[in-house]
Design a protein around this motif. Structure first.
Motif, PDB file in Angstrom:
ATOM      1  N   SER A  87       0.794  -1.228   0.000  1.00 14.41           N
ATOM      2  CA  SER A  87       0.000   0.000   0.000  1.00 14.41           C
ATOM      3  C   SER A  87       0.823   1.273   0.000  1.00 14.41           C
ATOM      4  N   TYR A  95      -6.661  10.933   3.476  1.00 19.48           N
ATOM      5  CA  TYR A  95      -5.936   9.740   3.048  1.00 19.48           C
ATOM      6  C   TYR A  95      -4.426   9.936   3.008  1.00 19.48           C
ATOM      7  N   ARG A 103      -5.731  11.749  -2.844  1.00 21.87           N
ATOM      8  CA  ARG A 103      -5.265  10.557  -2.138  1.00 21.87           C
ATOM      9  C   ARG A 103      -3.873  10.719  -1.530  1.00 21.87           C
ATOM     10  N   ASP A 104      -3.063  11.665  -1.999  1.00 23.47           N
ATOM     11  CA  ASP A 104      -1.726  11.797  -1.432  1.00 23.47           C
ATOM     12  C   ASP A 104      -1.207  13.201  -1.674  1.00 23.47           C
ATOM     13  N   GLY A 123      -4.984  12.969  -7.061  1.00 20.67           N
ATOM     14  CA  GLY A 123      -6.198  12.185  -6.879  1.00 20.67           C
ATOM     15  C   GLY A 123      -6.918  12.050  -8.200  1.00 20.67           C
ATOM     16  N   GLU A 126      -6.027   6.735 -12.862  1.00 20.82           N
ATOM     17  CA  GLU A 126      -6.230   6.860 -11.429  1.00 20.82           C
ATOM     18  C   GLU A 126      -4.879   7.131 -10.774  1.00 20.82           C
ATOM     19  N   TYR A 132      -2.640   7.629  -7.304  1.00 18.27           N
ATOM     20  CA  TYR A 132      -2.699   7.196  -5.912  1.00 18.27           C
ATOM     21  C   TYR A 132      -1.625   7.830  -5.021  1.00 18.27           C
ATOM     22  N   GLY A 174       0.101   5.300 -10.170  1.00 17.32           N
ATOM     23  CA  GLY A 174      -1.316   5.075 -10.365  1.00 17.32           C
ATOM     24  C   GLY A 174      -1.633   3.900 -11.244  1.00 17.32           C
ATOM     25  N   ARG A 210      -1.689  -2.028 -10.414  1.00 16.41           N
ATOM     26  CA  ARG A 210      -1.915  -0.758  -9.746  1.00 16.41           C
ATOM     27  C   ARG A 210      -0.710  -0.440  -8.866  1.00 16.41           C
ATOM     28  N   GLN A 233       0.399   1.726  -6.048  1.00 17.11           N
ATOM     29  CA  GLN A 233      -0.303   2.492  -5.024  1.00 17.11           C
ATOM     30  C   GLN A 233       0.528   3.610  -4.423  1.00 17.11           C
ATOM     31  N   GLY A 251       2.788  -1.800  -5.223  1.00 17.44           N
ATOM     32  CA  GLY A 251       1.352  -1.989  -5.354  1.00 17.44           C
ATOM     33  C   GLY A 251       1.039  -3.451  -5.487  1.00 17.44           C
TER      34      GLY A 251
END
Length: 348
Positions: free
Chosen positions: A22, A164, A208-209, A222, A260, A262, A276, A310, A312, A325
């Motif tokens: 993660s 997040y 998200r970050d 994000g 996406e 992350y 992402g 993915r 992350q 990820g």
């Protein structure tokens, strides 16, 4: 400007079946930490994982003396080789906070936690630790002086939603990002405490970050949900990148128009990396690099497998970019994934 980068290969931290990483944090190319979970499909049996890269191999590091155990560990922060912090879920129903080093980790008790609290991110600098998440449907922040014994923890809540990602610089400056469920949320930490920051109006956006380079430079990442207006097949997520110039947050325009995002990191000298997922090329690792004026798309080595990759989270240390990820195969089995990027002259 950072040198050209190429993929240097994908590997695994050799976790057990159905594992995912993660978050990642690096102190040097031979001192990198990652956290995640194993048995991701089993909420009651999943097990949090802390693993360390020493330049040669990944080694899982245990949490000592905790009979309940950690569930999903979502975030890791490294303020020094002897002070690594991780946060996530505990199997006792409380948020999980642990501190340690290569010698092992210990769970840290935070008296203010209660059942239902959730932590999504942690950041640390010398003498300061901040974790963020949600409590009772509102943004939740908890901070300590950095010690594990005799520490006074303080908690506070923000607007509706959840946080997040968090980044701090020094003892009294930092940013936290998330969303309200309908729009992005950014909180700023100063000597006066936490306050909501003014940001562009972005309906259905989320963050998200965040990475903070200095008081005058930060990047938050994000996405924005966009409805296709039909049966859901045309719905998509477009990238969202906001940058701070010391006065205001403004929206950037990355080159990928459907992806996406992350995680985000930087080299402290004006270049940032974003990890992402690209649904147009799902089997390849996906990163964006931004030097403040020019975007570059970086992709992992192509795979013949039917899989979805993915990335992350991402860290950049000593000229090496490491993203972590998971890859999901056609049978929906997870496998933890580590992808490295570096100069073309670096050994493969």
């Amino acid at each position: 400007m950072a040198a050209q980068e190429v993929p240097q290969g994908a590997s695994s931290a050799k976790l057990q079946a159905d594992a995912s990483l993660s978050d990642v944090a690096g102190l040097s190319a031979k001192d990198i930490w990652a956290v995640g979970q194993q048995n991701v499909w089993d909420f009651w049996q999943n097990r949090g994982v802390i693993t360390h890269w020493d330049g040669t191999s990944w080694t899982e590091v245990s949490i000592r003396g905790d009979t309940t155990g950690a569930g999903h560990l979502r975030s890791v922060a490294a303020s020094s080789a002897q002070e690594i912090w991780v946060v996530g879920d505990g199997h006792d129903g409380l948020p999980y906070v642990a501190k340690g080093s290569e010698d092992g980790f210990d769970r840290v008790s935070v008296p203010q936690f209660r059942s239902g609290d959730w932590l999504g991110g942690v950041a640390a600098s010398t003498g300061r630790v901040v974790a963020v998440g949600s409590r009772d449907g509102r943004a939740f922040m908890v901070a300590s002086s950095g010690a594990t014994k005799g520490t006074t923890w303080t908690t506070s809540r923000g607007p509706d939603g959840a946080l997040y990602g968090v980044a701090v610089t020094g003892k009294s400056d930092g940013w936290a990002v998330g969303d309200s469920g309908t729009e992005p949320v950014i909180m700023r930490l100063t000597r006066g405490g936490w306050k909501s920051a003014h940001i562009p109006d972005i309906k259905d956006g989320f963050l998200r970050d965040v990475y903070v380079e200095s008081r005058k430079r930060a990047i938050a990442v994000g996405g924005v949900y966009e409805s296709g207006g039909g049966n859901g097949k045309d719905d998509r997520i477009v990238p969202l990148v906001l940058s701070w110039d010391g006065k205001r947050w403004t929206r950037e325009d990355p080159p990928e128009h459907q992806a996406e995002l992350y995680g985000v990191t930087g080299d402290g000298d004006g270049t940032f990396w974003v990890s992402g997922f690209d649904p147009q090329r799902p089997a390849e690792g996906f990163l964006l690099r931004y030097d403040g004026s020019r975007w570059t798309t970086l992709r992992g080595q192509a795979s013949l497998e039917d899989r979805t990759v993915r990335l992350q989270a991402v860290t950049h240390v000593s000229g090496l970019t490491v993203a972590v990820g998971h890859a999901i195969d056609a049978a929906d089995h997870y496998g933890d994934l580590v992808e490295r990027f570096g100069p073309p002259s670096s050994p493969q």
